[in-house]
Design an enzyme around this catalytic site. Structure first.
Site, PDB file in Angstrom:
ATOM      1  CE1 TYR A 148      39.371 103.284  41.086  1.00 45.00           C
ATOM      2  CE2 TYR A 148      41.299 103.486  39.656  1.00 45.00           C
ATOM      3  CZ  TYR A 148      40.276 102.719  40.190  1.00 45.00           C
ATOM      4  OH  TYR A 148      40.163 101.391  39.849  1.00 45.00           O
ATOM      5  CB  CYS A 149      36.964 106.707  44.485  1.00 46.92           C
ATOM      6  SG  CYS A 149      35.408 106.831  45.406  1.00 46.92           S
TER       7      CYS A 149
END
Length: 279
Positions: A148-149
């Site tokens: 994620y990110c």
């Protein structure tokens, strides 16, 4: 040419430790705090400042996440699972904060020479490498696809992401921020964000590209180093490195000037957050 990690060498490092007290505040306060420190350090009112902060279960969304077609369904899912949901004022996508995630901010003045983005990232990467140099593991900086990110400065060991870095610039000050997954399950955190995106997209076409999350590519330092680390353990490592990089290290709170600046910066963060989430 000045080496990137020489940003860590300061005559005076001021440390603001909110790794315990932050548990009683919303994460929005931390973003208001870093904006305040950027302004103060940038104006030369305060020395280079390092801040540590930890918050209870919070999902921090990026502005791009607010464009998700079914955002409200994703936010409802997170709230039903006990997470506060906020939107940060810097770039990137959704990340998880909880009691096993230590956030560190390094706030520098730009002074005469501009601190380019990579130089700030390299300084934080160097800091983390030095914090864990006694372990026989290589901490790399490269994008971990499936995390994620994701970003070019994802920190990882053996291809598993343990941290992400971002930056914030205000009025001559630069805040380089990192979240370090110290303990707990990295893959469980990733599974939570995966479900958030699944609920928020539901197969629809999107203008922006969102990560296709593979939970197994994310982990924590405790898992990767096969050592049960606490936030306090990592804080001691953090302070030791800064002490070695400065002639003077002091543990402080906000100055009088910063106490006066903070409410305005916090209000801006809250207003921006509420406006985006309401929209």
């Amino acid at each position: 040419m000045v080496k990137s990690h020489e940003l860590l060498v300061q005559d005076h490092w001021r440390v603001i430790d909110q790794s315990s007290s932050g548990l009683y505040n919303r994460a929005l306060q931390s973003f208001g705090m870093d904006d305040t420190l950027c302004a103060s350090v940038g104006k030369g009112l305060s020395p280079a400042t390092a801040r540590a902060w930890v918050h209870q279960n919070t999902i921090v969304l990026g502005i791009q996440d607010t464009k998700l077609p079914f955002l409200q369904e994703g936010v409802d899912f997170l709230r039903e699972n006990g997470y506060d949901v906020i939107v940060r004022n810097s770039g990137g996508l959704a990340v998880v904060l909880d009691e096993g995630v230590l956030n560190l901010s390094l706030v520098f003045p730009e002074e005469v020479k501009r601190i380019d983005i990579n130089r700030g990232y390299d300084a934080m990467w160097e800091l983390v490498k030095e914090m864990f140099r006694d372990f026989d593991q290589v901490i790399e900086a490269r994008e971990i696809v499936g995390s994620y990110c994701p970003g070019s400065y994802d920190l990882s060991i053996d291809g598993k992401k343990l941290a992400g870095i971002s930056q914030r610039r205000i009025r001559g000050g630069v805040a380089v921020q990192i979240y370090l997954c110290v303990n707990g399950s990295g893959s469980e955190r990733a599974s939570l964000i995966k479900t958030f995106y699944d609920r928020s997209i539901k197969g629809a076409e999107t203008k922006h590209i969102y990560p296709k999350i593979v939970p197994d590519v994310m982990s924590s330092l405790s898992e990767l180093l096969s050592t049960q680390l606490t936030i306090a353990d990592v804080m001691m490592r953090f302070l030791k490195v800064l002490q070695n990089k400065s002639d003077r290290l002091t543990m402080e709170s906000l100055s009088t000037e910063e106490v006066l600046l903070f409410p305005d910066y916090l209000e801006r963060v809250i207003e921006r957050n509420d406006k985006v989430l309401e929209h």
